[in-house]
Design a protein around this motif. Structure first.
Motif, PDB file in Angstrom:
ATOM      1  N   HIS A   1       0.823  -1.214   0.000  1.00 28.68           N
ATOM      2  CA  HIS A   1       0.000   0.000   0.000  1.00 28.68           C
ATOM      3  C   HIS A   1       0.862   1.272   0.000  1.00 28.68           C
ATOM      4  O   HIS A   1       1.603   1.520   0.947  1.00 28.68           O
ATOM      5  CB  HIS A   1      -0.919  -0.025   1.225  1.00 28.68           C
TER       6      HIS A   1
ATOM      7  N   HIS B   1      -0.754  -5.347   2.949  1.00 31.12           N
ATOM      8  CA  HIS B   1      -1.916  -6.093   3.462  1.00 31.12           C
ATOM      9  C   HIS B   1      -2.503  -6.995   2.392  1.00 31.12           C
ATOM     10  O   HIS B   1      -2.313  -6.760   1.202  1.00 31.12           O
ATOM     11  CB  HIS B   1      -2.979  -5.143   4.016  1.00 31.12           C
TER      12      HIS B   1
ATOM     13  N   HIS C   1      -5.127  -8.325  -0.152  1.00 30.86           N
ATOM     14  CA  HIS C   1      -6.057  -7.516  -0.951  1.00 30.86           C
ATOM     15  C   HIS C   1      -7.064  -8.420  -1.641  1.00 30.86           C
ATOM     16  O   HIS C   1      -7.218  -8.408  -2.854  1.00 30.86           O
ATOM     17  CB  HIS C   1      -5.299  -6.653  -1.954  1.00 30.86           C
TER      18      HIS C   1
ATOM     19  N   HIS D   1      -4.236   3.508  -6.056  1.00 34.82           N
ATOM     20  CA  HIS D   1      -3.030   2.699  -6.225  1.00 34.82           C
ATOM     21  C   HIS D   1      -2.117   3.356  -7.273  1.00 34.82           C
ATOM     22  O   HIS D   1      -2.590   4.062  -8.156  1.00 34.82           O
ATOM     23  CB  HIS D   1      -3.393   1.299  -6.712  1.00 34.82           C
TER      24      HIS D   1
ATOM     25  N   HIS E   1     -10.375   3.046  -4.560  1.00 32.90           N
ATOM     26  CA  HIS E   1     -11.511   2.573  -3.772  1.00 32.90           C
ATOM     27  C   HIS E   1     -11.553   3.208  -2.407  1.00 32.90           C
ATOM     28  O   HIS E   1     -10.556   3.747  -1.926  1.00 32.90           O
ATOM     29  CB  HIS E   1     -11.436   1.044  -3.623  1.00 32.90           C
TER      30      HIS E   1
HETATM   31 CU1  C2O Z   1      -4.606  -0.518   1.115  1.00 36.66          CU
HETATM   32 CU2  C2O Z   1      -6.431  -1.176  -2.477  1.00 36.66          CU
HETATM   33  O1  C2O Z   1      -5.560  -0.890  -0.624  1.00 36.66           O
END
Ligand code: C2O
Length: 560
Positions: free
Chosen positions: A86, A129, A131, A466, A523
């Motif tokens: 992330h 993390h 996903h 992202h 998101h």
């Molecule tokens: Cu921390 Cu798409 O996520």
């Protein structure tokens, strides 16, 4: 969780003695992640959880800016798995980004995949993390990027540093809880506890021994790398008797400011300096949700202890003063204080001219569901589109030109404008479900205004993009006014980050330059809302230059 920081001079000295070797410019750091189920005991009983290497929270990835990182993930659990790094930009390398069905198909039980990426142009605190599904409830850890050797922090050098990860804990199996909610068409049960470094602290039953303690010495300065890994809660955090100086968010340096409490949304990170300058004793550190809508009341407080060296465990700590659970004013003031450092070494390159204007409304709705408790189920949408996960990863479909996986007609603005934040609306705006994304031209500058609406209810939403950092150029309460609000933007030193809160009943404007080709998920980082469809993706096209296109996929990319 603690790390003694060696000063550059000690380092040099040890280096001359030959006691440590200097890493080459681009070192390769290798990690092995075994996804395995382990019995973990919290709150009076033990239960099996999905972990990395049997650890909860998972291991810290500790790298230096410029490193190449190889993480081999081998899946021994019953669930398919994917891991997201992330906040890492993954330039041209979406293959290592991790969101299941967006950039890769998940690693099946028994399978393995090596995430191979370079850490370029970033330093600070990020995290990783799971996903896929709600597995990130227990599969997460810190990702610390140290500045290049010999490059000091742009703030006083701390003596030591700690990682502080907030999380949530369910008594029951989280995937079962989610399944039950989905089948009934209702939100899944709230977590039973909040945690700090996986531990709830002594204010929960049976958890005295599950308390994280951080030992400090009078007169020293500590860097706390704070990460909100909770699934659904924006959190306040404070330390009794001690103020904090915020120096970085989402791995970008900020103008330092001192505060009694911080606010941190799921997905965000905050680095603070803390001086151990109080009467040596034991002090509680505490975190509790910020909720300014009368939805679900979750006031559970996780605590940990800041303990001066030599003070016995029998000394009762005092609690810090946290802002009230619904303190909207604190939240607005706090976010106003966040500004990019914008120094010569760390400039804020805010796009001043915008090539593409996007305006996305955030809405809730209900769809009919004959088998559900109320005959309906919740869904959430952007511009009336509730995102449906595809069966093939979108990045693969994009790269190999596979048709029929997704559509590129995501609208730049809502189909019909309305009074977004007026009286509560239950109107059916004909919300449609679909795998629809936006195509963005390479290197174009994008402004995206995220507008909360009162469809069913207003709520705050931490949005994560992202593959990019963005600048938060403006925010406000009520409806965004395209005629007046842009004049009030901060285009000089706006905070730069990868996750931003859209305030309850308000809007947030972000800008970024689309210089990273690939497919990038965007998101709400509240797992509840993501699950209901509050997500979409940008397909950033390749440029024409030699280093401007998506890299070829790695050979071990998991098959669909
Ligand atoms: Cu921390 Cu798409 O996520």
């Amino acid at each position: 969780m603690a790390r003694i920081l060696i000063s550059p001079f000690t380092f040099l000295f040890l280096g001359i003695l030959g006691l440590i070797s200097f890493p080459a410019e681009a070192a390769i750091k290798k990690y092995q992640f075994d996804i395995q189920v382990k019995n973990v005991s919290r709150l009076c009983h033990a239960k099996p959880i999905v972990t990395v290497n049997g650890r909860f929270p998972g291991p810290t990835i500790y790298v230096t800016e410029g490193d190449r990182v190889l993480v081999n993930v081998t899946n021994h659990a019953q669930y398919n798995m994917s891991i997201h790094w992330h906040g890492l930009k993954q330039y041209r390398n979406g293959w290592a980004d991790g969101p299941a069905y967006i950039t890769q198909c998940p690693i099946q039980t028994g399978g393995s995949y090596t995430y191979d990426f370079n850490v370029t142009g970033q330093r600070g605190t990020l995290w990783w993390h799971a996903h896929i599904l709600w597995l990130r409830a227990t599969v997460y850890g810190a990702l610390v990027i140290m500045p290049k050797q010999g490059t000091p922090f742009p703030f006083p050098q701390p003596n030591e540093e700690f990682e502080i990860l907030f999380g949530e804990w369910w008594h029951a199996d989280v995937e079962e809880v989610v399944k039950r909610g989905t089948n009934m068409g209702l939100p899944p049960n709230m977590s039973d506890a909040h945690t700090i470094n996986g531990k709830p602290g002594p204010l929960f039953p049976c958890s005295e021994k599950h308390t994280f303690a951080m030992e400090v010495e009078l007169g020293k300065t500590y860097l706390l790398r704070i990460i909100n890994s909770a699934l659904n809660d924006e959190l306040f955090f404070a330390i009794a008797g001690h103020s904090m100086t915020v120096v970085e968010v989402d791995a970008v340096y900020t103008k330092p400011f001192t505060t009694q409490a911080i606010l941190i949304a799921p997905g965000q990170t905050t680095n603070v300096l803390v001086q151990a300058n109080q009467i040596p004793s034991r002090y509680f550190m505490a975190t509790r949700p910020f909720i300014d809508v009368p939805l679900a009341i979750d006031s559970k407080m996780a605590t940990a202890i800041l303990q001066y060296k030599g003070i016995p465990n029998t000394v009762l700590p005092t609690l810090p003063q946290l802002p009230a659970s619904n303190d909207t004013q604190f939240a607005l003031n706090y976010s106003k204080k966040l500004k990019s450092l914008n120094s010569q070494k760390h400039p804020a390159n805010v796009p001043l001219k915008v090539d593409r204007n996007l305006f996305y409304t955030i809405g809730f709705g209900k769809n009919s569901c004959p088998t559900c408790v109320n005959g309906t189920k919740f869904l959430a949408s952007l511009n009336n589109i509730s995102f449906a996960m595809p069966q093939t990863a979108i990045l693969q479909a994009h790269y190999f030109n596979i048709k029929g996986v997704y559509r590129t007609d995501f609208p730049d603005k809502p189909p019909t404008p309305f009074n977004y934040t007026g009286a509560p609306l239950t109107a059916n705006l004909r919300t449609a479900t679909g795998t629809r994304v936006s195509n963005i031209a390479f290197n174009s500058t994008v402004e995206l205004v995220l507008q909360d609406t009162n469809l069913l209810t207003v709520e705050s939403h931490p949005f994560h993009l992202h593959g990019y950092n963005f600048f938060v150029v403006g925010t406000g309460i009520g409806n965004f006014d395209p005629a007046k609000d842009p004049a009030k933007y901060n285009l000089v030193d706006p905070v730069e980050r990868n996750t931003v809160g859209v305030p309850t009943g308000g809007w947030t404007a972000i800008r970024f330059r689309a210089d990273n080709p690939g497919v990038w998920f965007m998101h709400c980082h509240l797992e509840l809302h993501t699950g209901w469809g509050l997500k979409t993706a940008f397909v950033v096209e390749d440029g024409t230059g030699p280093n401007q296109s998506v890299l070829p996929p790695p050979k071990d990319l998991p098959p669909c």
